[in-house]
Write an enzyme that holds these catalytic residues in place. Structure first.
Site, PDB file in Angstrom:
ATOM      1  N   THR A   1       1.298 -10.192  -4.736  1.00 27.22           N
ATOM      2  CA  THR A   1       1.171  -9.134  -3.740  1.00 27.22           C
ATOM      3  C   THR A   1       0.228  -9.601  -2.649  1.00 27.22           C
ATOM      4  O   THR A   1      -0.785 -10.245  -2.936  1.00 27.22           O
ATOM      5  CB  THR A   1       0.640  -7.823  -4.361  1.00 27.22           C
ATOM      6  OG1 THR A   1       0.291  -6.929  -3.293  1.00 27.22           O
ATOM      7  CG2 THR A   1      -0.583  -8.027  -5.234  1.00 27.22           C
TER       8      THR A   1
ATOM      9  N   GLU B   1       0.570  -3.437  -8.284  1.00 23.23           N
ATOM     10  CA  GLU B   1      -0.314  -3.491  -9.441  1.00 23.23           C
ATOM     11  C   GLU B   1       0.088  -2.491 -10.532  1.00 23.23           C
ATOM     12  O   GLU B   1      -0.406  -2.561 -11.654  1.00 23.23           O
ATOM     13  CB  GLU B   1      -1.760  -3.187  -9.006  1.00 23.23           C
ATOM     14  CG  GLU B   1      -2.435  -4.284  -8.199  1.00 23.23           C
ATOM     15  CD  GLU B   1      -2.090  -4.257  -6.706  1.00 23.23           C
ATOM     16  OE1 GLU B   1      -1.108  -3.589  -6.324  1.00 23.23           O
ATOM     17  OE2 GLU B   1      -2.798  -4.915  -5.934  1.00 23.23           O
TER      18      GLU B   1
ATOM     19  N   LYS C   1       0.832  -1.783   6.796  1.00 22.60           N
ATOM     20  CA  LYS C   1       2.131  -2.036   6.194  1.00 22.60           C
ATOM     21  C   LYS C   1       3.224  -2.004   7.253  1.00 22.60           C
ATOM     22  O   LYS C   1       3.570  -0.956   7.783  1.00 22.60           O
ATOM     23  CB  LYS C   1       2.423  -1.011   5.104  1.00 22.60           C
ATOM     24  CG  LYS C   1       3.377  -1.588   4.101  1.00 22.60           C
ATOM     25  CD  LYS C   1       3.262  -0.907   2.782  1.00 22.60           C
ATOM     26  CE  LYS C   1       3.704  -1.804   1.668  1.00 22.60           C
ATOM     27  NZ  LYS C   1       3.936  -1.093   0.447  1.00 22.60           N
TER      28      LYS C   1
ATOM     29  N   TRP D   1       2.872  -6.198   3.720  1.00 23.39           N
ATOM     30  CA  TRP D   1       1.465  -6.069   4.106  1.00 23.39           C
ATOM     31  C   TRP D   1       1.062  -7.082   5.165  1.00 23.39           C
ATOM     32  O   TRP D   1       1.439  -8.249   5.109  1.00 23.39           O
ATOM     33  CB  TRP D   1       0.561  -6.300   2.896  1.00 23.39           C
ATOM     34  CG  TRP D   1       0.582  -5.199   1.894  1.00 23.39           C
ATOM     35  CD1 TRP D   1       1.038  -5.284   0.617  1.00 23.39           C
ATOM     36  CD2 TRP D   1       0.103  -3.865   2.067  1.00 23.39           C
ATOM     37  NE1 TRP D   1       0.874  -4.079  -0.006  1.00 23.39           N
ATOM     38  CE2 TRP D   1       0.309  -3.194   0.849  1.00 23.39           C
ATOM     39  CE3 TRP D   1      -0.486  -3.166   3.126  1.00 23.39           C
ATOM     40  CZ2 TRP D   1      -0.053  -1.861   0.662  1.00 23.39           C
ATOM     41  CZ3 TRP D   1      -0.837  -1.843   2.932  1.00 23.39           C
ATOM     42  CH2 TRP D   1      -0.613  -1.205   1.726  1.00 23.39           C
TER      43      TRP D   1
HETATM   44  P1  AMP Z   1       2.921  -2.584  -2.583  1.00 28.95           P
HETATM   45  O1  AMP Z   1       1.931  -3.115  -3.526  1.00 28.95           O
HETATM   46  O2  AMP Z   1       3.294  -3.560  -1.516  1.00 28.95           O
HETATM   47  O3  AMP Z   1       4.087  -1.975  -3.252  1.00 28.95           O
HETATM   48  O4  AMP Z   1       2.217  -1.420  -1.770  1.00 28.95           O
HETATM   49  C1  AMP Z   1       1.656  -0.297  -2.409  1.00 28.95           C
HETATM   50  C2  AMP Z   1       0.987   0.565  -1.375  1.00 28.95           C
HETATM   51  O5  AMP Z   1       1.971   1.105  -0.481  1.00 28.95           O
HETATM   52  C3  AMP Z   1       0.266   1.755  -1.947  1.00 28.95           C
HETATM   53  O6  AMP Z   1      -1.012   1.413  -2.431  1.00 28.95           O
HETATM   54  C4  AMP Z   1       0.214   2.667  -0.719  1.00 28.95           C
HETATM   55  O7  AMP Z   1      -0.816   2.293   0.187  1.00 28.95           O
HETATM   56  C5  AMP Z   1       1.551   2.393  -0.046  1.00 28.95           C
HETATM   57  N1  AMP Z   1       2.551   3.367  -0.512  1.00 28.95           N
HETATM   58  C6  AMP Z   1       3.432   3.230  -1.516  1.00 28.95           C
HETATM   59  N2  AMP Z   1       4.195   4.333  -1.658  1.00 28.95           N
HETATM   60  C7  AMP Z   1       3.763   5.201  -0.710  1.00 28.95           C
HETATM   61  C8  AMP Z   1       4.117   6.528  -0.327  1.00 28.95           C
HETATM   62  N3  AMP Z   1       5.094   7.185  -0.950  1.00 28.95           N
HETATM   63  N4  AMP Z   1       3.438   7.096   0.686  1.00 28.95           N
HETATM   64  C9  AMP Z   1       2.455   6.445   1.332  1.00 28.95           C
HETATM   65  N5  AMP Z   1       2.071   5.195   1.037  1.00 28.95           N
HETATM   66  C10 AMP Z   1       2.710   4.579   0.022  1.00 28.95           C
END
Ligand code: AMP
Length: 546
Positions: free
Chosen positions: A187, A334, A444, A449
């Site tokens: 990640t 995670e 994002k 990211w």
């Molecule tokens: P990732 O590890 O790339 O899947 O990113 C996870 C992160 O995406 C989370 O910690 C949030 O900051 C953001 N995220 C995931 N789902 C949502 C959601 N439904 N609404 C807002 N932010 C989200």
């Protein structure tokens, strides 16, 4: 003396929660059910045979328990086969994020200590760029969709289909400790180089059961059940496509794999295969709805979980107008990933679209077994009043136990025995969580990211820059895009365009994610600071949104 509370009859079978049991003992056994990859069709019967063939191929190539097998592919039936075969022989599946820069891909291959790489011919140019510097990989297997085998200097152990065709359909998959690592991926949702997260068989099985429990029991809308047709639109390299391929296989539903995500192909498959259940990030939904073909399509009956970033109310309403049953899921790399789902009750479905959309855009309620708290800095749980924000911390049976080979960051992740998400949220009386901000300093863009700290560092290298702060600003198409606020040195001159070009050079050389080209630069006189002199990103974000 009383008998021990954990006494077991010596001959009783201590059933391990292994991925093979999801395949062999599903909710329903549907051997004739279909798995579609674009224009190819397989049955579940063939899926099982092909998984056994792949297991034979891997072991013949020298892969043994504890080795790591990496995959670079778009979403395909092959990927599904790897989801099962690799962990089922006791090896670890490394799902490589093909959207990382070549340098980051090289870093993850070395860091995960990959032994074998299965690679789609489309990615051979990346491999050519890095191959002399890969330390651990002993063999390569070609995944090819083209009519001919492309020329390459790489010596392949073979091409996937031809290797499978000459392998046996019998394989005796062993039992082993359910806590064995099954998957690893990286990640970039933390600062610095990508971080490896990892999940065991037990965690993946329990995540499958948890997701099946929440989706299968939904009363109003958004259920995933045996009558569905499933197509992922969140890549299989990213958090196991949210774990849904395991759930789909367990339910014996028809599965459709679209390859690379091209809007016209996705829409064609949606219509042709009568897909009823998918998941994607908001940017993809936006892209699909803007596509000219979507105007004439009837999308009613399509259940779609949006996650990975917040869904805007306007996007939600637009999707609802197309008849899509759109709702939110939340989690992170995670966390395997799913923690919450925003289902609507039958009563909520009576509400006008605007009010429904507000609930559909919330982050949702927790899955079974998930202990999610919203806390202040002292770990005190905050009231469920829909207005007091705090950090989301969590415990569940399927969270990564740390970052691979990175004890310091792992300790920080698990500070106080709860996993810290870095997300800020409020919760209402009914238990619906809504993310309102982020503590982690990341942006994002299109579901990927971008580190604001890394960008700040690169911009600060420009000789004319005195001070810089990078924040994320909402963007209709990309979800968010980075905005750099720059104070120029008093004796220097530089334009916004020149600074944007300076960053583009980093992206062009593969040092940083290509999404940084969406960077906007704004020259300012000063940058807001907090009382302790830190850059006040909350204030900057607020100012820019006005
Ligand atoms: P990732 O590890 O790339 O899947 O990113 C996870 C992160 O995406 C989370 O910690 C949030 O900051 C953001 N995220 C995931 N789902 C949502 C959601 N439904 N609404 C807002 N932010 C989200």
């Amino acid at each position: 003396m009383s008998e021990s509370l954990i006494f077991r009859t010596p001959s009783a079978y201590d059933y391990p929660l292994l991925i093979k049991n999801l395949l062999f003992y599903p909710v329903v056994d549907e051997p004739d059910q279909e798995i579609v990859y674009r224009n190819q069709r397989f049955t579940y019967r063939e899926l099982r045979q092909r998984i056994a063939r792949l297991a034979n191929v891997l072991t013949t190539l020298g892969i043994k328990k504890g080795d790591t097998v990496a995959v670079m592919d778009w979403d395909s039936h092959r990927y599904l086969e790897c989801f099962f075969a690799v962990p089922m022989i006791g090896a670890v599946l490394h799902t490589i994020n093909v959207r990382l820069s070549p340098e980051q891909i090289l870093y993850t291959i070395d860091h995960a200590e990959d032994d074998l790489l299965l690679i789609n011919s489309e990615f051979l140019p990346i491999l050519d760029q890095i191959r002399g510097r890969i330390d651990t990989v002993q063999g390569f297997v070609l995944l090819n969709d083209e009519p001919t085998i492309p020329e390459s200097t790489i010596e392949f152990a073979g091409e996937y289909e031809s290797l499978l065709s000459s392998a046996s359909t019998e394989f005796s998959f062993p039992d082993f400790d359910e806590n064995s690592r099954a998957t690893t991926f990286y990640t970039t949702g933390t600062t610095g180089m990508p971080k490896g997260v990892y999940f065991s068989h037990r965690q993946l099985v329990l995540h499958t059961m948890g997701v099946m429990g929440v989706l299968g029991s939904a009363a109003g809308q958004g259920s995933f059940n045996r009558s569905d047709v499933y197509m992922p639109i969140t890549p299989m390299f990213h958090v196991h496509a949210w774990g849904l391929p395991f759930v789909a296989t367990m339910l014996g539903v028809k599965q459709v794999y679209p390859g690379r995500y091209l809007p016209d192909i996705l829409l064609e498959l949606l219509e042709r295969e009568k897909v009823t259940f998918s998941h994607c990030v908001p940017t993809i939904l936006h892209m699909l709805l803007k596509h000219p073909n979507s105007a004439r399509m009837d999308m009613s009956g399509w259940k779609l979980i949006i996650g990975g970033a917040a869904m805007s109310k306007s996007l939600c309403i637009e999707a609802m107008k197309h008849g899509i049953d759109v709702f939110t899921g939340y989690g992170m790399s995670e966390t395997c990933p799913i923690l919450t789902i925003s289902h609507l009750s039958p009563e909520m479905l009576e509400l006008p679209d605007e009010e429904q959309a507000a609930i559909r855009c919330k982050t949702g309620r927790t899955l079974p077994l998930v202990d999610l708290k919203i806390v202040d800095e002292k770990f005190n749980e905050l009231p469920r009043d829909d207005k007091t924000p705090g950090e989301i911390i969590v415990r569940a049976p399927w969270l990564t136990q740390g970052y691979l080979k990175d004890h310091k960051t792992s300790e920080r992740l698990w500070d106080g025995g709860y996993l810290h998400t870095g997300d800020v949220a409020v919760r209402d009386k009914q238990g619906y969580v809504k993310i309102t901000d982020r503590i982690k300093d990341l942006i994002k863009v299109a579901g990927e990211w971008v580190s604001s700290l890394e960008l700040e560092d690169m911009i600060a290298h420009h000789p004319a820059v005195s001070e810089v702060a990078v924040i994320g600003i909402p963007d209709e198409k990309w979800g968010e895009r980075p905005l750099a606020l720059v104070v120029v040195k008093h004796d220097a001159t530089v334009t916004e365009k020149e600074l944007a070009h300076h960053i583009k050079e980093y992206a062009d050389t593969g040092v940083i994610n290509k999404h940084v080209v969406l960077l906007k630069v704004k020259l300012v006189d000063t940058i807001d600071k907090t009382s302790v002199g830190k850059i006040n990103k909350v204030a900057l974000r607020e100012k820019q949104s006005q």
